[in-house]
Enzyme design. Sequence first.
Site: not given
Lengths: 364, 364
Positions: B123, B144, B186, B228, B238, B242, B246, B249, B253, B266
Site C-alpha cells: 500500500r 503521476k 517538453e 512544472k 489535476e 495542471r 497538456n 498533447h 497523442h 513522444h
Amino acid sequence: MRTLMVELGERSYPIYIGSGLLNDLGSYLQKHGITTKNSLLLVTDDNIAPLYLEKTLHTLQQSGYRVVTSIVNAGEKAKSLSVFENVMTAAIEGGLDRNSAVLALGGGVVGDLAGFVAASYMRGIRFVQIPTTILAHDSSVGGKVAVNHPLAKNMIGAFHQPVMVLYDVDTLQTLPMREVKAGYSEMIKHGLIWDEAFAEWCLNQAESLLALNREDLAYGLERGCAIKAAVVSEDERENGLRAILNLGHTIGHAIEAVGGYGEFLHGEAISIGMMGSALLAVKRGRDQSIYTRTKQLFGRFGLPTSLPKHLDTEALIHALLHDKKFKDNKIVFVLPVAIGKVDIVTDITLDEVREVIEQLKEEA
Amino acid sequence: MRTLMVELGERSYPIYIGSGLLNDLGSYLQKHGITTKNSLLLVTDDNIAPLYLEKTLHTLQQSGYRVVTSIVNAGEKAKSLSVFENVMTAAIEGGLDRNSAVLALGGGVVGDLAGFVAASYMRGIRFVQIPTTILAHDSSVGGKVAVNHPLAKNMIGAFHQPVMVLYDVDTLQTLPMREVKAGYSEMIKHGLIWDEAFAEWCLNQAESLLALNREDLAYGLERGCAIKAAVVSEDERENGLRAILNLGHTIGHAIEAVGGYGEFLHGEAISIGMMGSALLAVKRGRDQSIYTRTKQLFGRFGLPTSLPKHLDTEALIHALLHDKKFKDNKIVFVLPVAIGKVDIVTDITLDEVREVIEQLKEEA
C-alpha cells in the site's frame, strides 16, 4: 437510521447503518455529489448477485444512473491482478471517467478488489462501499484496499477512503449462520481492544445478535465501526496505534494459512488467535480473568476458542515467520492488559508462542 | 550542483541536478532517511542496464545497501500489469518491507512503472527517481505514475510523489541524438506555457543544449522542472491549472496513436501538436507571431513542425475522439495567448481541428 462519521480531515466520510437503505441508494449518491452525468461501475460477486444485484440496479436506474456491472467469482481468488484487470476493462468499456464512481456490493473481498480499482482507475476515482456481511463492518472502515500477489496476501494495494458506506442491515439477513458467527469476531475484537462496556454488551446481547435482531445489529455495527474509526483517525497509515487492530491476527493469519485458506473463516481464525493473545498475556503476568472472560465471550457466539489438534505446531510457527511482524527472532504481538485495553509487546519469543499453541491444542 | 524543491506540503521533495551525482547516491539516500537496514529495489531497463547498472549497484553496495534488481525490456510495453506483477515478485522475494524504497533508474517508462510499484507495494513505500533521459525531467515532477491497460494508456496508476529525484547529467551524454532532440520538446513546452524569457533562452542556447553542454543542460532541466513544479504545486491532482501542461498533447497523442506508438517519439509528436495549437490560436485571432516563433523554436532543435502527408486525417480525428478531453462534439484545448502564456479553451470544434491538421500537412 444511524450515521457515523469517520473523521479523516478532508477524507472524512459517513457510514449509514439501517434497514431498507439500499432502496434509497440513488439519493445517497446524489447527496454525495455523484451525479447521473457519469457512469457508475458496480462490482459484486456471484453469491451476492442473485440476491441483491437486480434490486440494486433497479433502484439506480430509477434514479437515472447508467451502471456497468462486473460480477466476479465469490472468494479470495477474486483478489488477483488478473481479475483486477478484467474489472478495469469493464470500467473502460463502460466509459467511466474521472467523475465516475465504483460501487462495491458485497463482503470484504469485493470491497478490497473494487476499492483498489477505484484507487487506481485514472489514478483514483470515487468509491462507495455497500457491505453485505457483518465482517465487512471492519474492512469498510479505514480505506485499506488491495489484491493479493501469488506469494503474499494484500501485498498490492492502496489507502483509498470511500466517499460513503451504506450499510443496509436487511442484506445481512440472508447470511449463512457460520458467517454470522464469524462476522461477530471482529466486532468483539473492537470491544476487547478499546471498550470493556461494549465487550460486556456483546456478551449480554449474544443471543439477539445471533438472531440478527435489526436494532441490536445496527447498534453493534455502529459501535464496532466507531471504535475502528477512532483508531484509524489517529493513525490512518499504520505508523503506530493502528497496529492494535491486529489483536489475534498474528496467530490467526498463521491458522488461516496452515488451513489452506479454506478450513477456517477469517473470524474463526482470529477468535482462536485472540485466545492465544489472552494466554500469552496471562503468562506474562496479567490477570487470569482476561483469559476466562475472553473465552466466555467467544464461546457465547459459538466461535472456536481452541486449536484443532491436527494443525501442526511447526507449520504454524513456520507461517508466523513469514509474518511481517517477525524480526530478529522476536515477534511483535498485541496483548491484552485488561478487557478493553491492549498493549503492543515487541519481545515475544518463538518459544513462548510455541507453548501457547500447544496449550490451545490441549483445550480442544 | 543545483537543488530545486517541489513544494507539495508534507509531500515536498528536492530535485538534485548536476554532474557526477550518481557516485554519491548512497549519501543522498541516507540524507533522506533511507537506511541500510532495509532492502532496496532498483528497477531499470535493458538499454540502461549495460550502461549504468553496475556502477549504480557498486556505489550502493559501497554504502552498505542490500539491493534487488529488476530489469525490464526497454519501451512502452514494459508498462503492463504483467510486467508490474513481475517487478512485485522481485520486491517480495527480495524481502522489501514498509521501510524499503524503490529506485527507478531510466526514462519515463521505467519511472512510471517503478513508481506504480512503489505506490502499491504494501500500500505504498518510498520512491526515488534517477532519470537518465532529458524527457524524464517532465515525468519526474508531479508524481503521476501508471501502467497501461490494453485499451488505454496510463489508465491504471496513482499519484505518488518521490522522496527525491537525482538527476545526474552525465547519464544524458550517452543518449542517441534523436532522443536528445525529442527530450527538449517538453522543456520548450514549459517555456511556451509559462515563461517567455525561458523560451527565448532555449532558442538562443539551442546549439549548446543539443551539444549537451553540462552547464546549460543543468540550467534548462532546473528551469523546466521548476515551471512544472510551480504548476503542480498549485494543482497536484489535476483539477484545473495542471491541464495547461497538456499543450500540444491532444493532437500529439493522436499522432502517437496513428503512428502505432513507434513512428514518432513522444517529444516529436507533441512538437507537431504544439504547432497545431499555435495555428488554432492564430485562427482564433491571436497574433501570427505565435505561430512563427513557435516554429522557429522547434526548428532550431531539429524537431518536426509539420505533419507527414501519409498520416490519415480521419484516423487522427478518430484517435482524438477517444481522448479524455472530448465532450459533446467539442474538445478542450490548451491554446497559446502569447509566447509564455496559454489559455484553456473548451469549444474547439472537430472541423477546426480538421482544418488545422490539413494545414500542418501542407507545410510538410
